[in-house]
Design an enzyme around this catalytic site. Structure first.
Site, mmCIF file in Angstrom:
data_model
loop_
_atom_site.group_PDB
_atom_site.id
_atom_site.type_symbol
_atom_site.label_atom_id
_atom_site.label_comp_id
_atom_site.label_asym_id
_atom_site.label_seq_id
_atom_site.Cartn_x
_atom_site.Cartn_y
_atom_site.Cartn_z
ATOM 1 C CB CYS A 45 -1.030 -0.036 1.260
ATOM 2 S SG CYS A 45 -1.900 1.638 1.370
ATOM 3 C CB CYS A 50 -3.166 2.692 -1.808
ATOM 4 S SG CYS A 50 -3.577 0.781 -1.155
ATOM 5 C CE LYS A 53 -4.908 3.413 -7.004
ATOM 6 N NZ LYS A 53 -5.582 2.597 -6.271
ATOM 7 C CE1 TYR A 182 -6.916 -1.464 -7.178
ATOM 8 C CE2 TYR A 182 -7.516 -3.657 -7.337
ATOM 9 C CZ TYR A 182 -6.631 -2.812 -6.682
ATOM 10 O OH TYR A 182 -5.840 -2.989 -5.786
ATOM 11 C CD GLU A 186 -6.985 2.147 -9.473
ATOM 12 O OE1 GLU A 186 -7.662 2.222 -8.773
ATOM 13 O OE2 GLU A 186 -5.707 1.810 -9.212
ATOM 14 C CG HIS A 443 -29.755 22.502 -4.750
ATOM 15 N ND1 HIS A 443 -29.482 21.856 -5.794
ATOM 16 C CD2 HIS A 443 -29.699 23.685 -5.421
ATOM 17 C CE1 HIS A 443 -29.824 22.620 -6.857
ATOM 18 N NE2 HIS A 443 -29.970 23.729 -6.668
ATOM 19 C CD GLU A 448 -28.888 18.521 -5.703
ATOM 20 O OE1 GLU A 448 -30.044 18.840 -5.076
ATOM 21 O OE2 GLU A 448 -28.289 19.073 -6.201
HETATM 22 P P1 FAD Z 1 1.461 -6.183 2.021
HETATM 23 O O1 FAD Z 1 1.087 -4.552 2.117
HETATM 24 O O2 FAD Z 1 1.462 -6.621 0.673
HETATM 25 O O3 FAD Z 1 2.440 -6.370 2.587
HETATM 26 C C1 FAD Z 1 3.413 -7.708 2.935
HETATM 27 C C2 FAD Z 1 4.661 -7.265 2.962
HETATM 28 O O4 FAD Z 1 5.392 -8.512 3.488
HETATM 29 C C3 FAD Z 1 5.442 -6.670 2.031
HETATM 30 O O5 FAD Z 1 6.210 -5.531 2.685
HETATM 31 C C4 FAD Z 1 6.476 -7.673 1.641
HETATM 32 O O6 FAD Z 1 7.622 -7.069 1.343
HETATM 33 C C5 FAD Z 1 6.715 -8.570 2.843
HETATM 34 N N1 FAD Z 1 7.088 -9.852 2.958
HETATM 35 C C6 FAD Z 1 6.744 -10.674 2.067
HETATM 36 N N2 FAD Z 1 7.359 -12.085 2.139
HETATM 37 C C7 FAD Z 1 8.085 -11.827 3.211
HETATM 38 C C8 FAD Z 1 9.022 -12.705 3.984
HETATM 39 N N3 FAD Z 1 9.028 -14.007 3.771
HETATM 40 N N4 FAD Z 1 9.696 -12.120 5.136
HETATM 41 C C9 FAD Z 1 9.452 -10.926 5.392
HETATM 42 N N5 FAD Z 1 8.565 -10.134 4.784
HETATM 43 C C10 FAD Z 1 8.045 -10.415 3.596
HETATM 44 N N6 FAD Z 1 -5.985 -1.407 -1.888
HETATM 45 C C11 FAD Z 1 -6.785 -0.487 -1.494
HETATM 46 O O7 FAD Z 1 -7.595 -0.521 -0.459
HETATM 47 N N7 FAD Z 1 -6.919 0.667 -2.160
HETATM 48 C C12 FAD Z 1 -6.192 0.933 -3.593
HETATM 49 O O8 FAD Z 1 -6.547 1.975 -4.028
HETATM 50 C C13 FAD Z 1 -5.423 0.027 -3.703
HETATM 51 N N8 FAD Z 1 -4.468 0.217 -4.772
HETATM 52 C C14 FAD Z 1 -3.539 -0.574 -5.224
HETATM 53 C C15 FAD Z 1 -2.637 -0.279 -6.134
HETATM 54 C C16 FAD Z 1 -1.579 -1.254 -6.502
HETATM 55 C C17 FAD Z 1 -0.797 -1.062 -7.684
HETATM 56 C C18 FAD Z 1 -1.748 -2.477 -5.749
HETATM 57 C C19 FAD Z 1 -0.414 -3.509 -6.303
HETATM 58 C C20 FAD Z 1 -2.423 -2.572 -4.753
HETATM 59 C C21 FAD Z 1 -3.349 -1.774 -4.310
HETATM 60 N N9 FAD Z 1 -4.166 -2.038 -3.404
HETATM 61 C C22 FAD Z 1 -5.170 -1.052 -2.939
HETATM 62 C C23 FAD Z 1 -4.073 -3.462 -2.511
HETATM 63 C C24 FAD Z 1 -3.216 -3.181 -1.190
HETATM 64 O O9 FAD Z 1 -2.061 -2.562 -1.426
HETATM 65 C C25 FAD Z 1 -2.874 -4.377 -0.499
HETATM 66 O O10 FAD Z 1 -4.786 -5.090 -0.259
HETATM 67 C C26 FAD Z 1 -2.544 -4.223 1.045
HETATM 68 O O11 FAD Z 1 -1.198 -3.638 0.868
HETATM 69 C C27 FAD Z 1 -2.490 -5.798 1.770
HETATM 70 O O12 FAD Z 1 -1.674 -5.673 2.660
HETATM 71 P P2 FAD Z 1 -0.930 -6.949 3.285
HETATM 72 O O13 FAD Z 1 -0.747 -6.519 4.608
HETATM 73 O O14 FAD Z 1 -1.913 -7.938 3.260
HETATM 74 O O15 FAD Z 1 0.019 -7.037 2.522
#
Ligand code: FAD
Length: 461
Positions: A45, A50, A53, A182, A186, A443, A448
């Site tokens: 994110c 997010c 982006k 999406y 975008e 309004h 609205e």
């Molecule tokens: P992540 O945020 O992906 O975090 C996982 C972390 O784990 C990463 O930092 C990774 O490096 C780390 N990791 C992985 N494996 C290991 C390991 N073995 N050891 C240590 N670290 C590790 N969501 C919205 O709500 N609104 C939006 O507008 C939106 N836009 C997006 C745009 C794009 C281009 C993308 C790709 C995603 C977007 N999302 C959006 C989705 C959102 O980013 C994810 O749903 C969210 O980040 C998920 O959170 P998470 O904690 O599951 O994983």
């Protein structure tokens, strides 16, 4: 082994939205917590999703705003856009936010390992770079997902994903985006808005599969009106590079067309980051797509292991990962058991104009609830009366016929994301169509129209 014999009470793998929230909340209860992050704190994110982006969407929209200002009497001279200036500002803000995440963890006494962690068994992890072995009473997997790249596509190595799109030094001379979800939509809008000749290739006939049909049609049309060359019912068969000019890549399509570009972006979906994570060693069950299987409490089949966020392939959104992580920590460490309800999550697509949606699409509503009434309107917003902007606003309510419960609200138009967040509260509370009707309009506003739709929509005979 008792809880005290483990190195930590909780070890979180992944410093993204879900993992950071869970680690902090658990630590605030006095638990001994550690977190490992292999790339940059903040996760998808903040670092490559997010946040950057949305900055790119803002950058892109300024171009249109400047053009449209003339209709309101502003004379605007020569304008230009410098991607390096914007990118530097965007990355500085991303760095700042990542730093805040790191500080917040340290302020709550969470021990941070800037390393990759892999499971050895249900209580043991190994850190990849340091080789250190760590034990924990409970383990939370919050490793997120990664862009899926079709490894069998000849020339796929010439393409980039959303990870790299934030690091372009200059604007592309010509961009091809492959996908219809999406993220594809975008970024096609972002770059078209920045003046880049942009093509979007999608294997089906209308973008945004899974969204309401009217929304899909409006967004599809919006892409075309934004100047994106939209090619449907076609797939990539090959990408090749000849280095001849400023468009050295050729994308060959299944319909026989060849596209020239210097940047090709794959946006074909995301896969869970479970490769090499050690789930097999720990006995953690995965589904056939590689996602971790969890119950409503985010618990896996292994008693000491939980998983939240994108890696569970439930609803891949930042606020969802945060809520799931928070619920886990409250339940397991805070003595306050609750789990997240995945129904009626308001969400947006930041195309231009944007989509805001909550609840069911018309087809899902009909399938799940039988008879529904549809209220919809499609109008030119007041702002566009003077500025030459031809974009319109679509609003649609889906109402269960038996009791007038509002099952879905869909908006395509400027500020749709802002509007739908507030509407989402009402939908979550069980708002009915009569509640909309007795709400006084504000309004003049576009919103609205949501409370002034009186006539049921009847399909044309
Ligand atoms: P992540 O945020 O992906 O975090 C996982 C972390 O784990 C990463 O930092 C990774 O490096 C780390 N990791 C992985 N494996 C290991 C390991 N073995 N050891 C240590 N670290 C590790 N969501 C919205 O709500 N609104 C939006 O507008 C939106 N836009 C997006 C745009 C794009 C281009 C993308 C790709 C995603 C977007 N999302 C959006 C989705 C959102 O980013 C994810 O749903 C969210 O980040 C998920 O959170 P998470 O904690 O599951 O994983």
């Amino acid at each position: 082994m008792t809880q005290a014999n483990y190195d930590y009470d909780l070890f979180v793998i992944g410093g993204g939205s879900g993992g950071v929230r869970a680690a902090r909340i658990a630590a605030l209860t006095g638990a001994r917590v550690a977190i490992a992050e292999e790339y940059r704190m903040g996760g998808t994110c903040v670092i490559r999703g997010c946040v950057p982006k949305k900055f790119m969407v803002y950058a892109s929209k300024y171009g249109k705003d400047i053009k449209h200002a003339a209709g309101y009497g502003w004379s605007v001279g020569d304008v230009s856009y410098d991607h390096s200036v914007f990118a530097a500002a965007m990355h500085a803000e991303v760095d700042r936010l990542s730093g805040i995440y790191m500080r917040n963890l340290k302020n709550t006494s969470v021990e941070v390992f800037e390393d990759r962690a892999e499971l050895v068994d249900g209580h043991t992890l190994r850190l990849k770079a340091s080789g250190k072995t760590i034990t924990a009473g409970k383990i939370l997997i919050a490793v997120g997902g990664t862009p899926w790249m079709p490894s069998d596509l000849p020339g796929v190595e010439y393409a980039i994903s959303s990870n790299e799109i934030f690091h372009l030094k200059n604007l592309p001379n010509e961009l091809v985006v492959y996908g219809g979800g999406y993220i594809a939509v975008e970024f096609a809008h972002v770059f078209a808005g920045l003046g880049v000749p942009t093509t979007l290739v999608y294997r089906k006939d209308t973008v945004l599969r899974g969204f309401d049909e009217d929304v899909r049609k409006a967004v599809h049309q919006g892409l075309i009106e934004a100047g994106v060359n939209v090619i449907t019912n076609a797939v990539f068969t090959q990408i090749s590079k000849d280095g001849a000019d400023d468009r050295p890549l050729t994308v060959e399509l299944s319909d026989g067309q060849n596209l020239r570009a210097d940047t090709v972006m794959m946006a074909l979906g995301r896969v869970p980051n479970t490769d090499g994570l050690g789930c097999e060693a720990a006995g953690v069950a995965l589904d056939k797509g590689g996602a971790i299987v969890v119950d409503e409490w985010s618990k896996t089949n292994v008693d000491s292991v939980w998983a939240v966020g994108d890696v569970t392939d439930r609803v891949a959104l930042t606020p969802v990962a945060i809520r799931e992580g928070h619920a886990f920590a409250d339940t397991e460490f805070g003595g306050n058991p609750w789990h997240f309800d995945h129904a009626d999550i308001a969400t947006a697509v930041f195309c231009q104009p944007e989509v805001g949606t909550v609840g069911l699409s018309e087809s899902d509503a009909r399938e799940q609830h039988g008879e529904v009434d549809i209220y919809k309107t499609d109008f030119r917003p007041m702002k566009n009366a003077l500025n030459g902007d031809t974009s319109r606003i679509l609003m649609k309510l889906i109402v269960r016929q038996s009791d007038e419960l509002v099952l879905g609200v869909h908006i395509v138009g400027d500020d749709a994301a802002e509007i739908i967040q507030a509407v989402g509260i009402a939908v979550k509370m069980g708002v009915t169509k009569p509640d909309f009707d007795r709400t006084c309009a504000l309004h003049p506003s576009a919103a609205e129209e949501l409370v002034t739709m009186r006539t049921k929509w009847v399909p044309e005979a």
